[in-house]
Design an enzyme around this catalytic site. Structure first.
Site, short mmCIF file in Angstrom:
data_model
loop_
_atom_site.label_atom_id
_atom_site.label_comp_id
_atom_site.label_asym_id
_atom_site.label_seq_id
_atom_site.Cartn_x
_atom_site.Cartn_y
_atom_site.Cartn_z
N LEU A 72 0.87 -1.18 0.00
CA LEU A 72 0.00 0.00 0.00
C LEU A 72 0.91 1.23 0.00
O LEU A 72 1.89 1.27 0.73
CB LEU A 72 -0.89 0.04 1.25
N ASP A 73 0.56 2.23 -0.82
CA ASP A 73 1.34 3.47 -0.82
C ASP A 73 1.33 4.09 0.57
O ASP A 73 0.37 3.92 1.34
CB ASP A 73 0.75 4.47 -1.82
N PRO A 74 2.38 4.84 0.93
CA PRO A 74 2.40 5.49 2.25
C PRO A 74 1.16 6.33 2.54
O PRO A 74 0.66 6.34 3.66
CB PRO A 74 3.66 6.35 2.19
N ALA A 118 -1.82 5.81 1.49
CA ALA A 118 -3.00 4.96 1.60
C ALA A 118 -3.08 4.30 2.98
O ALA A 118 -2.09 4.13 3.67
CB ALA A 118 -2.98 3.89 0.52
#
EC number: 5.4.99.25
Length: 308
Positions: A32-34, A36
């Site tokens: 997961l992107d930071p 998100a």
């Protein structure tokens, strides 16, 4: 399962979880992107042997978009610029709903430059930070469902169920273009399901930190919960011992009604999960991935936590 907070990388969340649960091995099943938040399945100990089972499953996201603006990263952490005039009217609910339906099904998507995909051994985001754009191959994705949850002016929230490998940041920009606003970027993103796992099953890092070591173990999912779609069989003591020793066994499988070359979850007669086997012949089963029972803590070092 872990509910990763926004503002922390998946890898950081993984390392915190690994420390709190005193696990020798740990890995997550999809970054997961930071920016998100949401579901991050984390596999610990013997469960890491089965983490690949979640890599290709469908995922569901709730995404917040801002129309008429784009970001070089596709989200609020990048450089944002306006791409539509201030005199343009916002869309209505019916217009957005109609456009979302055009994205359903199979399509090709070019991964964004700000992604962890590698080119010549180097992550794309490193090229992007150096101001270099490299050619990326389009990948097939599937959008199974897309619905509009809220709409206020140029801000909207959608729920999307999609195939693994779908970049919601790219999808958001494409939706903005299809609506005639030159693009869009994500202002927030939450993953609410990974395969059959739901965000409601997850714990957050604060909860994990506040619990006693014993209660932390109770928050973990059993290893075999990663394998819900695989049929199971029960073994007697001799069969279980031989498979754990790496030997094949002969077993009457007529009552199971399963074809040859079927993967099987293996249990002993006390319902203890032993690992995965395969039926390679009508009456022959071979071990494929067996767990070391002495390394499993309360059977739950299969805990799933979604983080980067």
């Amino acid at each position: 399962m872990l509910n990763k907070p926004s503002g922390i990388s998946s890898n950081r969340a993984l390392q915190i979880s690994k420390r709190l649960l005193s696990a020798a091995k740990a890995g997550h099943t999809g970054t997961l992107d930071p920016m998100a938040q949401g579901l991050l399945p984390i596999c610990l100990g013997e469960a890491t042997k089965f983490s690949s089972t979640l890599l290709g499953v469908d995922k569901t996201y709730i995404a917040s978009l801002r129309l008429g603006y784009i970001s070089n990263t596709g989200d609020a952490e990048g450089e944002i610029r306006q791409v539509v005039g201030s005199d343009v009217n916002p869309p209505d609910f019916g217009q957005v709903t109609g456009i979302l339906q055009t994205f359903l099904g199979r399509s090709s998507q070019i991964p964004p430059m700000f992604s962890a995909l590698k080119q010549h051994g180097k992550p794309l985001y490193r090229y992007a930070r150096e101001g270099i754009t490299v050619e990326r191959k389009a990948r097939e994705i599937v959008i199974h469902a897309a619905s509009l949850d809220t709409l206020s002016g140029f801000e909207m929230t959608i729920t999307v169920r999609c195939s693994s490998g779908t970049y919601v940041r790219t999808l958001a920009e494409d939706i903005g273009k299809a609506l005639g606003y030159g693009g869009a970027y994500l202002t927030a993103l939450s993953r609410i399901s990974v395969g059959h796992f739901e965000l409601s099953q997850a714990c957050d890092l604060d909860q994990l930190e506040s619990e006693t070591p014993v209660n932390r173990q109770k928050l973990l999912c059993p290893i075999d919960s990663l394998l819900n779609d695989i049929p199971s069989i029960v073994l007697d003591d001799d069969e279980a011992l031989r498979l754990r020793q790496g030997q094949k066994i002969r077993k009457n499988m007529s009552r199971y009604g399963l074809p040859v070359n079927t993967q099987l979850k293996l249990y002993d007669d006390r319902n203890v999960f032993l690992g995965l086997g395969e039926r390679i012949d009508p009456e022959v089963i071979v071990p494929r991935r067996m767990i070391s029972l002495h390394e499993v803590v309360t059977g739950a070092i299969a805990g799933s936590v979604d983080l980067q």
